[in-house]
Design a protein around this motif. Sequence first.
Motif, mmCIF file in Angstrom:
data_model
loop_
_atom_site.group_PDB
_atom_site.id
_atom_site.type_symbol
_atom_site.label_atom_id
_atom_site.label_comp_id
_atom_site.label_asym_id
_atom_site.label_seq_id
_atom_site.Cartn_x
_atom_site.Cartn_y
_atom_site.Cartn_z
ATOM 1 N N LEU A 11 6.116 8.433 -3.279
ATOM 2 C CA LEU A 11 4.901 9.404 -2.936
ATOM 3 C C LEU A 11 5.215 10.363 -1.930
ATOM 4 N N THR B 7 7.170 13.242 -3.830
ATOM 5 C CA THR B 7 6.659 13.853 -5.127
ATOM 6 C C THR B 7 5.355 14.494 -4.602
ATOM 7 N N SER B 8 4.525 14.059 -3.644
ATOM 8 C CA SER B 8 3.242 14.415 -3.425
ATOM 9 C C SER B 8 3.154 15.667 -2.165
ATOM 10 N N ALA C 103 -2.613 9.944 -3.197
ATOM 11 C CA ALA C 103 -1.733 10.341 -3.837
ATOM 12 C C ALA C 103 -1.384 9.401 -4.839
ATOM 13 N N LEU C 104 -1.595 8.184 -4.529
ATOM 14 C CA LEU C 104 -1.286 6.863 -5.469
ATOM 15 C C LEU C 104 -2.193 6.995 -6.621
ATOM 16 N N ARG D 44 -3.867 9.582 -7.870
ATOM 17 C CA ARG D 44 -3.586 10.637 -8.583
ATOM 18 C C ARG D 44 -2.401 10.460 -9.654
ATOM 19 N N ILE D 45 -1.393 9.636 -9.218
ATOM 20 C CA ILE D 45 -0.167 9.382 -10.016
ATOM 21 C C ILE D 45 -0.628 8.287 -11.088
ATOM 22 N N ASN E 247 -2.628 10.268 -13.735
ATOM 23 C CA ASN E 247 -1.693 10.981 -14.731
ATOM 24 C C ASN E 247 -1.079 10.136 -15.650
ATOM 25 N N ILE E 248 -0.637 9.067 -15.080
ATOM 26 C CA ILE E 248 -0.064 8.270 -16.200
ATOM 27 C C ILE E 248 -1.071 7.635 -17.305
#
Length: 336
Positions: free
Chosen positions: A76, A79-80, A328-329, A331-332, A335-336
Motif C-alpha cells: 500500500l 503503490t499509493s 488506500a486499501l 481504493r485497491i 479497483n479489483i
Amino acid sequence: MVCKNSCKSPASGLIFTLKCLHLLFADFLQERNLSTETHFHLLGFQGSQNHRNLLFCFLLVVYCGTICGNLLIIALVSTSKNLHTPMYFFISQLSISDILLTTDIVPNMLHILLYNGGTITFFGCFTQLYFFCAFEAVQCFLLTVMSYDRYVAICNPLRYASILTWAHCVKLSIFCWVFGFSITLSDTLTASKLTFCEPNLIDHFFCDLVPLLEIACSDTFIVKVDVNLIVIPVVIIPCIIIVKSYISILSTILKIPSRTGRHKTFSTCGSHLTVVSIFYCTLFSVYVFPMKDQNLNISKILSLLYTVFTPLVNPIIYSLRNKDIRKALERIISNI
C-alpha cells in the motif's frame, strides 16, 4: 576479509554493508574450533503432542497473518501516492523488519513444536541470535525515528516538509539498519567465544542470549558487560528520546484550544504510541528489568509477545487506526 566500498547509491551501500557484516560474522564462526560444541538442543515448549499440535497450528496462522499483513502495508505504501510521506515510509520500514524478525524465529520454532524439540548447529544458533538482536535494534531505532517524525509534524509543522525531506528520510532509514546490524555484532561474537557445557540443552524455542549464558561453562562476565554497554545506545537512549518527544507533543497538543483539534492532532500519533508501548514493555520485562524469580516459562511467553505477536499486531494497529491506509486499501479493493 576485505570489504571495499563500491557502492554508488545509498540503497546499494546499505546492502553492501550488511553483506560485509554477515560475511565477517560467518568467517569468525567458521574459524572457531567446533569440536566440543557442534550442536545445541532446543527444548521449545514442553507438553503433550496434542497441545503442541494446537500451538503449532495457532502460531502457523499467526505467522501467515504477520507476513500477509506486513506485506500489505508495504504494498500500500509503495503503490499509493497518498502514502508517499515520511511517516508511511518509516511504517513500511518497520513492516520489513517485522517480516525479517518473525521469519528468523518462527519457522524453526514450528519445527521444534512439531518434533518436540530440535537440534541447531553452533553456527546456526549464533547466526539466529545475531539477526534477532540486529532486527530488535533496528526496530528500536525505527520507532525512535518515527517519534521524531511525529514530533516535527506536531511541534514544528511549518518546517516539516523542509526538515524531513525524502533524502533525509532515506539517510535516517539507512542509519537505523546499518547501525542496528553493526552494534549488535560485538556482543554476538563475544558470546560465541564462550565454552558451553554438554549436552548443550537450551530451554527455549530459539537461541536467545539469556538461556545461552545459563548453559555456559566459562565466565560470562565480559559478555554481560558488553550487553549492558550495548543496551544503553540501543534501548535506553532511544527510549529517552521517545519519551522526551512525546512530552513535547503532549505539551503542544494541550495548548490547542479546541477539544476536537486536540483529539485530531493526537490521533496522528496514537498508533505509533501504542506500538511503542507494546514493544518496550515486553523488551524491558525480559532484558532490562526482568521480574524477580522469573522462570523460563514466563520468559518464553514474553519472548512470544515481541517475536511473534508484536509483528502481527503492528500492521493491524496501523491499518485499523489509520484512515489513509484504510482509504488506500478500499481504493485497491474497489479497483479489483
